[in-house]
Enzyme design. Sequence first.
Site, PDB file in Angstrom:
ATOM      1  N   GLU A  30       7.450  -2.524   3.529  1.00 32.30           N
ATOM      2  CA  GLU A  30       7.157  -1.206   4.259  1.00 32.30           C
ATOM      3  C   GLU A  30       7.937  -0.006   4.150  1.00 32.30           C
ATOM      4  O   GLU A  30       9.278  -0.350   4.046  1.00 32.30           O
ATOM      5  CB  GLU A  30       7.301  -1.878   5.637  1.00 32.30           C
ATOM      6  CG  GLU A  30       6.084  -1.284   6.616  1.00 32.30           C
ATOM      7  CD  GLU A  30       4.853  -2.038   6.183  1.00 32.30           C
ATOM      8  OE1 GLU A  30       4.194  -1.483   5.344  1.00 32.30           O
ATOM      9  OE2 GLU A  30       4.461  -3.233   6.737  1.00 32.30           O
ATOM     10  N   THR A  32       8.214   1.455   1.537  1.00 35.04           N
ATOM     11  CA  THR A  32       9.220   1.269   0.007  1.00 35.04           C
ATOM     12  C   THR A  32       8.383   1.732  -0.891  1.00 35.04           C
ATOM     13  O   THR A  32       8.727   2.311  -1.929  1.00 35.04           O
ATOM     14  CB  THR A  32       9.003  -0.104  -0.458  1.00 35.04           C
ATOM     15  OG1 THR A  32       7.843  -0.925  -0.045  1.00 35.04           O
ATOM     16  CG2 THR A  32      10.159  -0.815   0.460  1.00 35.04           C
ATOM     17  N   GLY A 120      -2.917   1.044  11.791  1.00 43.53           N
ATOM     18  CA  GLY A 120      -2.094   0.538  10.803  1.00 43.53           C
ATOM     19  C   GLY A 120      -2.856  -0.401   9.858  1.00 43.53           C
ATOM     20  O   GLY A 120      -1.998  -1.151   9.089  1.00 43.53           O
ATOM     21  N   LEU A 121      -4.080  -0.527   9.901  1.00 43.55           N
ATOM     22  CA  LEU A 121      -4.654  -1.250   8.848  1.00 43.55           C
ATOM     23  C   LEU A 121      -5.343  -0.512   7.801  1.00 43.55           C
ATOM     24  O   LEU A 121      -6.339  -0.938   7.172  1.00 43.55           O
ATOM     25  CB  LEU A 121      -5.695  -2.186   9.778  1.00 43.55           C
ATOM     26  CG  LEU A 121      -5.257  -3.117  10.827  1.00 43.55           C
ATOM     27  CD1 LEU A 121      -6.401  -3.844  11.284  1.00 43.55           C
ATOM     28  CD2 LEU A 121      -4.066  -4.215   9.939  1.00 43.55           C
ATOM     29  N   SER A 122      -4.846   0.794   7.710  1.00 37.25           N
ATOM     30  CA  SER A 122      -5.593   1.714   6.886  1.00 37.25           C
ATOM     31  C   SER A 122      -6.954   2.016   6.695  1.00 37.25           C
ATOM     32  O   SER A 122      -7.599   1.972   5.641  1.00 37.25           O
ATOM     33  CB  SER A 122      -4.947   0.968   5.260  1.00 37.25           C
ATOM     34  OG  SER A 122      -4.981   1.925   4.592  1.00 37.25           O
ATOM     35  N   SER A 124      -8.156   4.900   6.736  1.00 35.40           N
ATOM     36  CA  SER A 124      -7.993   6.096   6.144  1.00 35.40           C
ATOM     37  C   SER A 124      -8.108   5.880   4.477  1.00 35.40           C
ATOM     38  O   SER A 124      -9.146   6.592   3.942  1.00 35.40           O
ATOM     39  CB  SER A 124      -6.613   7.184   6.120  1.00 35.40           C
ATOM     40  OG  SER A 124      -5.841   6.608   7.315  1.00 35.40           O
ATOM     41  N   ASP A 168      -1.958   1.747  -0.040  1.00 32.65           N
ATOM     42  CA  ASP A 168      -3.125   1.537   0.984  1.00 32.65           C
ATOM     43  C   ASP A 168      -4.443   1.527  -0.076  1.00 32.65           C
ATOM     44  O   ASP A 168      -5.307   0.830  -0.022  1.00 32.65           O
ATOM     45  CB  ASP A 168      -3.141   2.343   2.086  1.00 32.65           C
ATOM     46  CG  ASP A 168      -2.105   2.046   2.909  1.00 32.65           C
ATOM     47  OD1 ASP A 168      -1.241   1.393   2.782  1.00 32.65           O
ATOM     48  OD2 ASP A 168      -1.737   3.106   3.823  1.00 32.65           O
ATOM     49  N   TYR A 217       5.911   9.627  10.347  1.00 29.93           N
ATOM     50  CA  TYR A 217       5.943   9.103   9.085  1.00 29.93           C
ATOM     51  C   TYR A 217       6.594  10.136   8.028  1.00 29.93           C
ATOM     52  O   TYR A 217       7.300   9.934   7.138  1.00 29.93           O
ATOM     53  CB  TYR A 217       4.327   9.153   8.551  1.00 29.93           C
ATOM     54  CG  TYR A 217       4.318   8.428   7.292  1.00 29.93           C
ATOM     55  CD1 TYR A 217       4.281   6.906   7.426  1.00 29.93           C
ATOM     56  CD2 TYR A 217       4.052   9.155   6.067  1.00 29.93           C
ATOM     57  CE1 TYR A 217       4.173   6.354   5.865  1.00 29.93           C
ATOM     58  CE2 TYR A 217       3.954   8.633   4.802  1.00 29.93           C
ATOM     59  CZ  TYR A 217       3.692   7.187   4.827  1.00 29.93           C
ATOM     60  OH  TYR A 217       3.814   6.652   3.551  1.00 29.93           O
TER      61      TYR A 217
END
Length: 383
Positions: A30, A32, A120-122, A124, A168, A217
């Site tokens: 995460e 990274t 947080g599961l993307s 986007s 993602d 972020y």
Amino acid sequence: MRSLITLFAELYGGRPTIYRAPGRVNLIGEHTDYNDGFVMPAALDLYTYVAVRPRSDRRLRVYSENLHEMRDFELDSIRCGRTGHWSDYVRGVAGVLESSGYKLRGADLAITGEVPMGSGLSSSAALEVSTAWALLSNSQINVDRNTIPQICQQAEHLYPETQCGIMDQFISCHGRAGHALMLDCRSLDFQLLPVPSQVRLMVCNTMVKHEHASGGYNTRRRECEEGLQALKQSLPGIRALRDVTVNELEKHRDRLSPVIYKRVRHVVTENDRVQEAATALTAGDLAQFGRLMADSHRSLRDDYEVSTAELDLMVELASGQNGVYGARMTGGGFGGCTINLVHSARAEEVQQRLVQLYEAKTGLRPTIIICEASDGAGAVAET
Ligand code: GLA
């Protein structure tokens, strides 16, 4: 897909073609990706679907079924920048495709998504990748699975203005059923690692939403950059935090403020963990994989400081359950989901238990789903 086809016919008339792209869960690695490091996501069986049909002009009309809203814009007058509206993602993908030299046809689009937003599961990336696929196919331009992630990442930088990494969008394009993907975010070389058949991916939504563009972020990205610049004075050969070892960091830590030191320590140790996790998964050593997940969570909580009380609680509750190999927060943080690796025979029991325990402690009823690692983006066959 029948309902999306019907909706499309009601909105615009005619029959569309449908494309889809999945959300993802990150097993480990995460924060990274934007440091040129390693990540290990899997695509989820939760998709965003885009129904599309060409128009004869250069107009894009786009309807979101989830938000019950229509927007339209001219392909010739798309300008960079954030408005804060969901359509920034669609405008952004169209804008970057056009400015990269892809001449798009006008289109009518209807979009429906299964990936919960801000969790947080993307969602986007799923929206960007499915839109890119639809717009390119609709313009009869060959879709290159290797180019789309970068186009979509750039769209997210320039329009919604989240300075995201490549993870993602990459997994949304390259996911494979039954596999996690170990990605080197510098070279973009990847390896598909089979998820052992007895393992289920359990995604626990804390029901606390995040907002990356205005949240922490972008700050974390700046802190990493600051750490990199400071370390470069002693280590001129490094290009990214990925090039720093734990020993080097310790040797030169007096160059960094205590906060920046912690941020860098997370990134450096997390990169090591991802590589160890890949070895453990390949060897079927789930106990070791679980330990690395626990270390990753602690590092995100204490050094990177992107966890929340709710994420910590969900991880703590899951870690005490029989059949759970490992648990950690997943994605950018500041809310959203945790991921548990759970033995299939125990998955439903753990799911029910966690819903009860979490609700009793927080008053929030969490959505907990048991997922499969799934395939990446593509066309949806006509039914
Ligand atoms: C978000 C970003 C990714 C990645 C993760 C944290 O999901 O979009 O690029 O940085 O956060 O690992």
